[in-house]
Design a protein around this motif. Structure first.
Motif, PDB file in Angstrom:
ATOM      1  N   ILE A  87     112.858  86.040   6.769  1.00 51.78           N
ATOM      2  CA  ILE A  87     113.231  86.088   8.168  1.00 51.78           C
ATOM      3  C   ILE A  87     114.002  87.418   8.581  1.00 51.78           C
ATOM      4  O   ILE A  87     114.917  87.838   7.787  1.00 51.78           O
ATOM      5  N   LEU A  88     113.433  88.179   9.381  1.00 54.28           N
ATOM      6  CA  LEU A  88     114.013  89.557   9.720  1.00 54.28           C
ATOM      7  C   LEU A  88     115.106  89.292  10.517  1.00 54.28           C
ATOM      8  O   LEU A  88     114.869  88.746  11.709  1.00 54.28           O
ATOM      9  N   ASN A  89     116.181  89.757  10.219  1.00 54.93           N
ATOM     10  CA  ASN A  89     117.403  89.302  10.986  1.00 54.93           C
ATOM     11  C   ASN A  89     117.865  90.539  11.883  1.00 54.93           C
ATOM     12  O   ASN A  89     118.197  91.545  11.464  1.00 54.93           O
ATOM     13  N   GLY A  90     117.652  90.338  13.112  1.00 52.58           N
ATOM     14  CA  GLY A  90     117.945  91.184  14.134  1.00 52.58           C
ATOM     15  C   GLY A  90     119.430  90.777  14.895  1.00 52.58           C
ATOM     16  O   GLY A  90     119.492  91.214  16.127  1.00 52.58           O
ATOM     17  N   GLY A  91     119.947  89.992  14.514  1.00 53.41           N
ATOM     18  CA  GLY A  91     121.485  89.477  14.960  1.00 53.41           C
ATOM     19  C   GLY A  91     120.895  88.593  16.311  1.00 53.41           C
ATOM     20  O   GLY A  91     119.782  87.938  16.185  1.00 53.41           O
ATOM     21  N   GLU A  92     121.922  88.447  17.110  1.00 58.09           N
ATOM     22  CA  GLU A  92     121.645  87.229  18.380  1.00 58.09           C
ATOM     23  C   GLU A  92     120.681  88.009  19.357  1.00 58.09           C
ATOM     24  O   GLU A  92     120.895  89.155  19.719  1.00 58.09           O
ATOM     25  N   ALA A  93     119.687  86.985  19.749  1.00 50.95           N
ATOM     26  CA  ALA A  93     118.768  87.564  21.015  1.00 50.95           C
ATOM     27  C   ALA A  93     119.858  87.753  22.025  1.00 50.95           C
ATOM     28  O   ALA A  93     120.472  87.029  22.559  1.00 50.95           O
ATOM     29  N   GLY A  94     119.539  88.847  22.524  1.00 47.11           N
ATOM     30  CA  GLY A  94     120.391  89.421  23.715  1.00 47.11           C
ATOM     31  C   GLY A  94     120.172  88.525  25.077  1.00 47.11           C
ATOM     32  O   GLY A  94     120.867  87.838  25.551  1.00 47.11           O
ATOM     33  N   VAL A  95     118.832  88.299  25.370  1.00 44.34           N
ATOM     34  CA  VAL A  95     118.558  87.662  26.675  1.00 44.34           C
ATOM     35  C   VAL A  95     118.709  86.073  26.336  1.00 44.34           C
ATOM     36  O   VAL A  95     119.278  85.427  27.272  1.00 44.34           O
ATOM     37  N   GLY A  96     118.151  85.600  25.311  1.00 40.20           N
ATOM     38  CA  GLY A  96     118.344  84.107  25.236  1.00 40.20           C
ATOM     39  C   GLY A  96     117.600  83.162  25.369  1.00 40.20           C
ATOM     40  O   GLY A  96     117.652  82.063  25.023  1.00 40.20           O
ATOM     41  N   ILE A  97     116.815  83.574  26.441  1.00 44.42           N
ATOM     42  CA  ILE A  97     115.673  82.460  26.794  1.00 44.42           C
ATOM     43  C   ILE A  97     114.156  83.216  26.820  1.00 44.42           C
ATOM     44  O   ILE A  97     113.968  84.456  27.027  1.00 44.42           O
ATOM     45  N   GLU A  98     113.265  82.303  26.882  1.00 46.12           N
ATOM     46  CA  GLU A  98     111.717  82.749  26.463  1.00 46.12           C
ATOM     47  C   GLU A  98     111.404  83.719  27.634  1.00 46.12           C
ATOM     48  O   GLU A  98     111.914  83.833  28.783  1.00 46.12           O
ATOM     49  N   SER A  99     110.363  84.535  27.283  1.00 48.75           N
ATOM     50  CA  SER A  99     109.793  85.464  28.437  1.00 48.75           C
ATOM     51  C   SER A  99     109.258  84.753  29.557  1.00 48.75           C
ATOM     52  O   SER A  99     108.864  83.520  29.736  1.00 48.75           O
ATOM     53  N   THR A 100     109.460  85.307  30.724  1.00 54.70           N
ATOM     54  CA  THR A 100     108.652  85.208  31.985  1.00 54.70           C
ATOM     55  C   THR A 100     107.160  85.319  31.913  1.00 54.70           C
ATOM     56  O   THR A 100     106.737  86.524  31.457  1.00 54.70           O
ATOM     57  N   ILE A 101     106.284  84.328  32.105  1.00 54.91           N
ATOM     58  CA  ILE A 101     104.884  84.492  32.230  1.00 54.91           C
ATOM     59  C   ILE A 101     104.244  84.682  33.395  1.00 54.91           C
ATOM     60  O   ILE A 101     104.297  83.946  34.255  1.00 54.91           O
ATOM     61  N   VAL A 102     103.341  85.714  33.728  1.00 54.91           N
ATOM     62  CA  VAL A 102     102.749  85.801  34.721  1.00 54.91           C
ATOM     63  C   VAL A 102     101.319  86.072  34.611  1.00 54.91           C
ATOM     64  O   VAL A 102     100.949  87.119  33.549  1.00 54.91           O
ATOM     65  N   GLY A 103     100.263  85.546  35.312  1.00 60.58           N
ATOM     66  CA  GLY A 103      99.105  85.670  35.318  1.00 60.58           C
ATOM     67  C   GLY A 103      98.533  86.063  36.559  1.00 60.58           C
ATOM     68  O   GLY A 103      99.235  86.179  37.630  1.00 60.58           O
ATOM     69  N   PHE A 104      97.005  86.347  36.603  1.00 60.89           N
ATOM     70  CA  PHE A 104      96.476  86.821  37.723  1.00 60.89           C
ATOM     71  C   PHE A 104      95.196  86.021  38.123  1.00 60.89           C
ATOM     72  O   PHE A 104      94.167  86.495  38.363  1.00 60.89           O
ATOM     73  N   PRO A 105      95.398  84.675  38.291  1.00 63.36           N
ATOM     74  CA  PRO A 105      93.929  83.944  38.551  1.00 63.36           C
ATOM     75  C   PRO A 105      93.444  84.200  39.907  1.00 63.36           C
ATOM     76  O   PRO A 105      94.454  84.453  40.747  1.00 63.36           O
ATOM     77  N   GLU A 106      92.316  84.596  40.288  1.00 63.53           N
ATOM     78  CA  GLU A 106      91.904  84.979  41.252  1.00 63.53           C
ATOM     79  C   GLU A 106      92.420  86.261  41.872  1.00 63.53           C
ATOM     80  O   GLU A 106      92.596  86.597  43.065  1.00 63.53           O
ATOM     81  N   GLY A 107      92.995  87.106  40.894  1.00 66.66           N
ATOM     82  CA  GLY A 107      93.319  88.519  41.387  1.00 66.66           C
ATOM     83  C   GLY A 107      94.934  88.416  41.949  1.00 66.66           C
ATOM     84  O   GLY A 107      95.424  89.176  42.353  1.00 66.66           O
ATOM     85  N   LYS A 108      95.383  87.022  42.002  1.00 68.49           N
ATOM     86  CA  LYS A 108      96.972  87.065  42.843  1.00 68.49           C
ATOM     87  C   LYS A 108      97.686  86.786  41.652  1.00 68.49           C
ATOM     88  O   LYS A 108      97.481  85.986  40.621  1.00 68.49           O
ATOM     89  N   PRO A 109      99.014  87.392  41.846  1.00 65.93           N
ATOM     90  CA  PRO A 109      99.957  86.962  40.517  1.00 65.93           C
ATOM     91  C   PRO A 109     100.598  85.583  40.537  1.00 65.93           C
ATOM     92  O   PRO A 109     100.948  85.026  41.968  1.00 65.93           O
TER      93      PRO A 109
END
Ligand code: AMP
Ligand code: MG
Length: 318
Positions: A161-183
């Protein structure tokens, strides 16, 4: 038992052998393996007990490496990457054939991001392959924001386990896709939708469902404590029970008449960044506390508050 430490060289040596290493990021800890190695990827699913229809996020250390992973980068994706990488933004883009189908659960898009954590960036720079990594928790349970959370749950299944301290943001990333070219926002997360809209204009949000796992991780029940978990708009000051059976997860105020040890307040200043940072650690504390159920209240539904409320709703959706 896993060794916990800050040795990126050691982490690298395990990863090069096809083994898994928990890595710190600014969102939550990840369970990482060589994204180009089927066997390593398979063991990620096994260690997490994760269903194979729930795809993984591929981590790289710079925008320049994106073309190794994805076949095509639309203009809006490039703008977002320039604005927010390294950071809590994951882009869904058409995958390169080198990415195993297992990583994407057979979808032709791959989720990719540059995490903002110095140790993990250093590790990624030293490797000649990207890392596939979902959150380092057993499937469905609360995501880990500290090395000891990983240790407690996956410590007997991985070497390091690589220990980098507490996660600063604390929740998972926002996921954005582009189906049909639109975000389209597939998952609310550590980057507020408002910030994204400042760069590329209005974006749609695709609410999660249990019935349509075409974009997995959008499973309705997730991030859940083991104890019964009840979510209300507001925990009423008049209603709390100081019976020692109930733990409270509150936004900005303690309740009168309930001992403080049964309460966790996400941010006394009412700051949503701070609330996100505390969310998963406090949920875990309440889950291990000597109480029989957890009651929680929603936070203001703006900025990161939307992602926090999303996690709370899914924790409650049993
Ligand atoms: P986790 O790392 O545990 O947050 O899980 C990664 C999440 O990324 C998954 O649960 C999905 O929500 C999302 N994801 C990854 N790849 C894809 C994809 N190709 N299409 C849609 N969603 C994806
Ligand atoms: Mg997860």
């Amino acid at each position: 038992m896993a060794i916990t430490g800050k040795d990126t060289e050691l982490a690298k040596s395990y990863l090069e052998k096809g083994q898994l290493v928990a890595i710190p990021t600014e969102t939550v800890y990840g369970l990482a393996g060589n994204a180009l190695d089927q066997q390593a990827v398979l063991s990620i699913f096994q260690v997490k007990n994760r269903p194979s229809f729930d795809p993984l996020i591929v981590h790289i250390d710079s925008f320049e490496k994106l073309s190794l992973v994805v076949a095509e980068v639309p203009e809006q994706a490039r703008l977002l990457a320039e604005a927010f990488w390294p950071g809590p933004l994951t882009l869904l883009l058409p995958k390169q054939p080198v990415i195993p189908d297992l990583v994407t659960s057979g979808l032709d898009t791959v989720a990719v991001r540059v995490p903002n954590h110095p140790l993990t960036l250093e590790l990624l720079q030293s490797l000649d392959f990207p890392l596939a990594a979902p959150s380092a928790n057993p499937f469905g349970y609360i995501s880990p924001t500290q090395a000891q959370h990983v240790e407690a749950q996956l410590g007997d299944k991985i070497p390091y386990i690589l220990n980098g301290g507490e996660a600063g943001v604390g929740i998972e990333s926002t996921i954005v896709g582009f189906p049909e070219g639109k975000p389209l926002v597939y998952r609310l997360g550590g980057l507020a939708v408002e910030e994204i809209e400042k760069v590329i204009g209005p974006v749609q949000y695709l609410p999660h469902s249990t019935s349509n796992p075409q974009a997995p991780g959008m499973l309705k029940s997730h991030y859940a404590p083991r104890k019964p978990f009840r979510l209300q708009e507001k925990v009423d000051q008049a209603a709390p029970v100081a019976d020692g059976h109930t733990g409270y997860l509150l936004f900005d105020k303690y309740l009168d008449g309930v001992p403080e040890k049964y309460q966790r307040v996400l941010s006394r200043e009412g700051d949503l960044l701070q609330a996100a940072h505390h969310l998963f650690a406090y949920l875990r504390e309440l889950d291990t506390l000597n109480v029989q159920e957890i009651r929680a209240e929603m936070v203001p539904d703006t900025g990161l508050g939307r992602a926090i409320n999303d996690r709370l709703r899914r924790a409650a959706a049993h």
